[in-house]
Design an enzyme around this catalytic site. Structure first.
Site, PDB file in Angstrom:
ATOM      1  N   TYR A   1     -32.278 109.188 123.698  1.00 49.49           N
ATOM      2  CA  TYR A   1     -33.017 108.501 122.128  1.00 49.49           C
ATOM      3  C   TYR A   1     -32.478 109.351 120.820  1.00 49.49           C
ATOM      4  O   TYR A   1     -31.147 109.859 120.926  1.00 49.49           O
ATOM      5  CB  TYR A   1     -34.415 109.454 121.790  1.00 49.49           C
TER       6      TYR A   1
ATOM      7  N   ARG B   1     -50.002 130.029 113.763  1.00 45.38           N
ATOM      8  CA  ARG B   1     -48.394 129.914 114.300  1.00 45.38           C
ATOM      9  C   ARG B   1     -48.169 130.527 115.474  1.00 45.38           C
ATOM     10  O   ARG B   1     -47.660 129.763 116.663  1.00 45.38           O
ATOM     11  CB  ARG B   1     -47.900 130.477 113.083  1.00 45.38           C
TER      12      ARG B   1
ATOM     13  N   LYS C   1     -46.144 109.517 122.520  1.00 45.19           N
ATOM     14  CA  LYS C   1     -45.932 108.516 123.534  1.00 45.19           C
ATOM     15  C   LYS C   1     -47.221 108.209 124.059  1.00 45.19           C
ATOM     16  O   LYS C   1     -48.139 108.575 124.076  1.00 45.19           O
ATOM     17  CB  LYS C   1     -44.223 108.490 123.628  1.00 45.19           C
TER      18      LYS C   1
HETATM   19  O1  P1T Z   1     -40.930 111.372 117.603  1.00 44.91           O
HETATM   20  P1  P1T Z   1     -40.806 112.427 118.222  1.00 44.91           P
HETATM   21  O2  P1T Z   1     -42.200 112.858 118.498  1.00 44.91           O
HETATM   22  O3  P1T Z   1     -40.114 114.027 117.215  1.00 44.91           O
HETATM   23  O4  P1T Z   1     -39.902 112.277 119.394  1.00 44.91           O
HETATM   24  C1  P1T Z   1     -38.706 112.169 119.241  1.00 44.91           C
HETATM   25  C2  P1T Z   1     -37.966 111.607 121.055  1.00 44.91           C
HETATM   26  C3  P1T Z   1     -37.955 112.406 122.107  1.00 44.91           C
HETATM   27  N1  P1T Z   1     -37.713 112.070 123.026  1.00 44.91           N
HETATM   28  C4  P1T Z   1     -37.560 110.012 123.026  1.00 44.91           C
HETATM   29  C5  P1T Z   1     -37.675 110.085 124.923  1.00 44.91           C
HETATM   30  C6  P1T Z   1     -37.892 109.617 122.407  1.00 44.91           C
HETATM   31  O5  P1T Z   1     -38.051 108.485 122.647  1.00 44.91           O
HETATM   32  C7  P1T Z   1     -38.002 110.378 120.906  1.00 44.91           C
HETATM   33  C8  P1T Z   1     -39.025 109.333 120.169  1.00 44.91           C
HETATM   34  N2  P1T Z   1     -39.064 108.229 119.931  1.00 44.91           N
HETATM   35  C9  P1T Z   1     -38.966 107.118 119.183  1.00 44.91           C
HETATM   36  C10 P1T Z   1     -39.890 107.297 118.023  1.00 44.91           C
HETATM   37  C11 P1T Z   1     -38.672 105.322 119.853  1.00 44.91           C
HETATM   38  O6  P1T Z   1     -39.057 105.182 119.065  1.00 44.91           O
HETATM   39  O7  P1T Z   1     -37.874 106.179 120.149  1.00 44.91           O
END
Ligand code: P1T
Length: 381
Positions: free
Chosen positions: A98, A46, A197
């Site tokens: 988001y 951790r 992403k």
């Molecule tokens: O899904 P996660 O890895 O927890 O990330 C969240 C997140 C934060 N910031 C942005 C700009 C994002 O696009 C996302 C996650 N977005 C999607 C799952 C989506 O389809 O827009």
């Protein structure tokens, strides 16, 4: 090192035990100690894990930072930043975020006494009206998800720091990636990514990243990550590191294809509006040109027919673009923000900022552009 070399070599060394060129997946939760407290730098995963360390060093390198942190998701990374604050503190954030970020701010952190101002960041001077003695954090997404609005990172950082140099400026750099824009070089203190992403790039992991350039801030974030526990596992760290090695070449094709799709949609008779900062008609084009190397692979558009039925028919027609949440992978995806990724924003708020039923978001992949345009053509017909 130039950026295109950093993606492959930044912060990396060959495995000291074997010379392995890729870091092994250290699938171990704990590490032998020769005497209590005497160990080789790792005691419990951790706190730190060698595969995660390799990735975190690379994270720091690609964002021109000194320290990087890998989390179990993008939201876990944002959660860590917000935990730097105390009850009574205020945050100025963009009005297009988001949906999960908005949900975390309003439904988790408001109840712990943080106050959020959601404002239009396209006009940098707006921010001055919302900064007061309680302001501790500016939260920017640029380009925004899903309306592709651009905030001027340098101008906003300057305004915030002139008011109070302790105010932290954090940028969610998920849509741009460090290939296109590096906020730490523009005056921001913290960069955040949903590494799920473009950094990962292959739709095979969920991960978050933070990068900073200040040792004190890094120590505070590491404490919260360690004490809170939202770390990335070693297998995912290996995959993210492998993904980042091709970030620059993937992004080149995402940008080429994104621009071609935006130009195609701009001329389409069924399309009312295209949201892509690379178009000269886009109101944020000049700021985007100033702070980004190119314009990325995310394109949103609105249909002239504003009914939900028209949007659903189009979405169901796609064959090559997959109807799915997420973005930034090599394959093209299509998404309906109002019902999918941004459903957690109350309808009234969504409508106010323009996330309507007719809005469709594309994550343009790196397939042959002819095939992508053909799929758009048939889906819209
Ligand atoms: O899904 P996660 O890895 O927890 O990330 C969240 C997140 C934060 N910031 C942005 C700009 C994002 O696009 C996302 C996650 N977005 C999607 C799952 C989506 O389809 O827009």
């Amino acid at each position: 090192m130039k950026f295109n070399t950093k993606t492959i070599h930044g912060g990396q060394e060959h495995d000291p035990a074997t010379g392995a060129v890729m870091p092994p997946i250290y699938q171990s939760s704990t590490y032998a100690q020769s005497s209590p407290g005497k160990h080789k730098g790792y005691e419990y995963s951790r706190a730190a894990n060698p595969t995660r360390t390799a990735l975190e060093n690379n994270f720091a390198a690609i964002e021109s930072g000194t320290h990087g942190f890998a989390f179990s998701s993008g939201l876990a990374a944002i959660d860590c930043v917000l935990k730097l604050l105390n009850p009574g503190d205020e945050v100025v954030a963009g009005d297009d975020l988001y949906g999960g970020t908005y949900r975390m701010f309003t439904r988790m952190f408001e109840k712990y006494g943080l106050k959020f101002h959601f404002i239009d960041m396209q006009e940098s001077s707006n921010i001055a009206n919302y900064i007061n003695d309680h302001t501790k954090l500016i939260w920017l997404e640029t380009p925004t998800n899903p309306l592709m609005k651009i905030a001027d990172i340098e101008a906003i950082s300057n305004i915030a720091k002139a008011k109070n140099e302790d105010i932290l400026v954090a940028v969610d750099n998920t849509f741009a990636t460090p290939y296109l824009q590096r906020p730490l070089e523009l005056g921001a203190d913290i960069v955040m990514h949903s590494a799920t992403k473009y950094l990962g790039g292959h739709s095979d992991l969920v991960m978050g990243a933070l990068m900073v350039k200040d040792a004190d801030l890094a120590e505070k974030l590491h404490f919260i990550q360690f004490a809170g526990g939202g770390i990335a596992g070693p297998q995912d760290c290996f995959l993210a590191l492998r993904g980042i090695k091709t970030l620059h070449i993937r992004m080149q094709r995402h940008c080429e294809n994104g621009m071609a799709v935006a130009k195609y949609l701009e001329k389409h008779p069924k399309v009312a509006e295209v949201f892509y900062p690379g178009l000269t008609s886009n109101k944020n084009h000049e700021i985007a040109k100033k702070q980004m190397k190119d314009f990325g692979g995310m394109v949103s558009f609105k249909l002239k027919d504003e009914s939900e039925k028209a949007a659903f028919e189009t979405l169901e027609n796609f064959k090559l673009f997959t109807l799915a949440e997420s973005l930034g992978g090599v394959e093209s995806l299509v998404n309906h923000p109002a019902i999918m990724t941004h459903a957690s924003i109350p309808e009234k708020e969504r409508e106010k900022i323009g996330i309507t039923n007719s809005l469709i978001r594309l994550s343009v992949g790196i397939e042959a552009i002819e095939d992508l345009l053909a799929d758009l053509e048939q889906a819209l017909s």
